[in-house]
Motif scaffolding. Sequence first.
Motif, PDB file in Angstrom:
ATOM      1  N   GLY A  74       0.815  -1.215   0.000  1.00 15.00           N
ATOM      2  CA  GLY A  74       0.000   0.000   0.000  1.00 15.00           C
ATOM      3  C   GLY A  74       0.847   1.262   0.000  1.00 15.00           C
ATOM      4  N   ALA A  75       1.909   1.264   0.802  1.00 13.27           N
ATOM      5  CA  ALA A  75       2.784   2.437   0.855  1.00 13.27           C
ATOM      6  C   ALA A  75       3.490   2.641  -0.485  1.00 13.27           C
ATOM      7  CB  ALA A  75       3.802   2.275   1.973  1.00 13.27           C
ATOM      8  N   GLY A  76       3.941   1.549  -1.087  1.00 15.65           N
ATOM      9  CA  GLY A  76       4.586   1.651  -2.400  1.00 15.65           C
ATOM     10  C   GLY A  76       3.624   2.098  -3.475  1.00 15.65           C
ATOM     11  N   ILE A  93      12.959   3.844  -3.763  1.00 15.84           N
ATOM     12  CA  ILE A  93      13.465   2.563  -4.263  1.00 15.84           C
ATOM     13  C   ILE A  93      12.850   1.393  -3.507  1.00 15.84           C
ATOM     14  CG2 ILE A  93      15.518   1.097  -4.444  1.00 15.84           C
ATOM     15  CD1 ILE A  93      17.098   3.664  -5.062  1.00 15.84           C
ATOM     16  N   SER A  94      12.908   1.436  -2.186  1.00 16.37           N
ATOM     17  CA  SER A  94      12.449   0.271  -1.418  1.00 16.37           C
ATOM     18  C   SER A  94      10.940   0.075  -1.527  1.00 16.37           C
ATOM     19  CB  SER A  94      12.876   0.390   0.041  1.00 16.37           C
ATOM     20  OG  SER A  94      12.248   1.491   0.652  1.00 16.37           O
ATOM     21  N   LEU A  95      10.165   1.135  -1.426  1.00 15.59           N
ATOM     22  CA  LEU A  95       8.712   0.949  -1.492  1.00 15.59           C
ATOM     23  C   LEU A  95       8.245   0.571  -2.887  1.00 15.59           C
ATOM     24  CD1 LEU A  95       7.490   3.732   0.936  1.00 15.59           C
ATOM     25  CD2 LEU A  95       7.589   1.260   1.329  1.00 15.59           C
ATOM     26  N   PHE A  96       8.891   1.092  -3.932  1.00 23.73           N
ATOM     27  CA  PHE A  96       8.558   0.645  -5.291  1.00 23.73           C
ATOM     28  C   PHE A  96       8.866  -0.845  -5.444  1.00 23.73           C
ATOM     29  CE2 PHE A  96       8.571   4.619  -8.229  1.00 23.73           C
ATOM     30  CZ  PHE A  96       7.753   5.302  -7.349  1.00 23.73           C
ATOM     31  N   LEU A  97      10.004  -1.296  -4.889  1.00 18.87           N
ATOM     32  CA  LEU A  97      10.369  -2.714  -4.964  1.00 18.87           C
ATOM     33  C   LEU A  97       9.354  -3.593  -4.241  1.00 18.87           C
ATOM     34  CD1 LEU A  97      14.234  -2.667  -4.428  1.00 18.87           C
ATOM     35  CD2 LEU A  97      13.020  -3.445  -6.464  1.00 18.87           C
ATOM     36  N   TRP A  98       8.959  -3.206  -3.021  1.00 18.47           N
ATOM     37  CA  TRP A  98       8.015  -4.010  -2.256  1.00 18.47           C
ATOM     38  C   TRP A  98       6.637  -4.016  -2.916  1.00 18.47           C
ATOM     39  CZ3 TRP A  98       9.336  -7.531   1.085  1.00 18.47           C
ATOM     40  CH2 TRP A  98      10.579  -7.432   1.713  1.00 18.47           C
ATOM     41  N   ALA A 158      12.994  -8.245  -3.359  1.00 16.91           N
ATOM     42  CA  ALA A 158      12.674  -6.913  -2.824  1.00 16.91           C
ATOM     43  C   ALA A 158      13.548  -6.613  -1.605  1.00 16.91           C
ATOM     44  CB  ALA A 158      11.199  -6.823  -2.460  1.00 16.91           C
ATOM     45  N   LEU A 159      13.755  -7.598  -0.759  1.00 16.85           N
ATOM     46  CA  LEU A 159      14.612  -7.409   0.412  1.00 16.85           C
ATOM     47  C   LEU A 159      16.056  -7.142  -0.003  1.00 16.85           C
ATOM     48  CD1 LEU A 159      15.002  -7.432   3.479  1.00 16.85           C
ATOM     49  CD2 LEU A 159      15.345  -9.896   3.330  1.00 16.85           C
ATOM     50  N   LEU A 160      16.558  -7.917  -0.964  1.00 16.83           N
ATOM     51  CA  LEU A 160      17.933  -7.692  -1.434  1.00 16.83           C
ATOM     52  C   LEU A 160      18.088  -6.311  -2.062  1.00 16.83           C
ATOM     53  CD1 LEU A 160      18.879 -11.142  -2.994  1.00 16.83           C
ATOM     54  CD2 LEU A 160      19.793 -10.094  -0.926  1.00 16.83           C
ATOM     55  N   GLY A 161      17.101  -5.893  -2.848  1.00 13.58           N
ATOM     56  CA  GLY A 161      17.153  -4.564  -3.446  1.00 13.58           C
ATOM     57  C   GLY A 161      17.104  -3.463  -2.412  1.00 13.58           C
ATOM     58  N   THR A 162      16.285  -3.660  -1.375  1.00 15.75           N
ATOM     59  CA  THR A 162      16.200  -2.685  -0.296  1.00 15.75           C
ATOM     60  C   THR A 162      17.522  -2.586   0.452  1.00 15.75           C
ATOM     61  OG1 THR A 162      13.831  -3.035  -0.040  1.00 15.75           O
ATOM     62  CG2 THR A 162      14.997  -2.119   1.851  1.00 15.75           C
ATOM     63  N   LEU A 163      18.109  -3.729   0.762  1.00 16.72           N
ATOM     64  CA  LEU A 163      19.407  -3.729   1.451  1.00 16.72           C
ATOM     65  C   LEU A 163      20.496  -3.109   0.587  1.00 16.72           C
ATOM     66  CD1 LEU A 163      19.326  -7.262   3.114  1.00 16.72           C
ATOM     67  CD2 LEU A 163      19.038  -5.041   4.231  1.00 16.72           C
ATOM     68  N   ALA A 164      20.500  -3.421  -0.703  1.00 17.41           N
ATOM     69  CA  ALA A 164      21.501  -2.846  -1.599  1.00 17.41           C
ATOM     70  C   ALA A 164      21.349  -1.331  -1.689  1.00 17.41           C
ATOM     71  CB  ALA A 164      21.392  -3.476  -2.984  1.00 17.41           C
TER      72      ALA A 164
END
Length: 117
Positions: A14-16, A67-72, A101-107
Amino acid sequence: MKRSSQPVFWLLFGAGGMLSATLGAMLVFITGIAIPMGLLPADTLSYDNMIAFHRHWAGKAFTFAVISLFLWHGAHRIFHSLHDIGVKARGASVVACYGLALLGTLAAGLTLLSIGV
């Protein structure tokens, strides 16, 4: 009653979705239309401007959120689309979608943190 992790993923979805609806069109306009057509200065997205933006904590926070919310959001949408088309490997699709999504967020987080002040 068994606890579910689904509310967390729906929250990120929802946030993304909200962020992509409010900022996504603006980002596409700036990077794909305004700068190429000369509506904004050509050096708007220059390396020096972008590094200055990302050295500030607010720039890092904005970029990380986008980046992170778009990925999730994308991961959750893809996961449920796989379910809708009949992919039965629930465990594998959970790991693939949410794991990426987790890997992208961490990166993204580590990369932004590596940009000095």
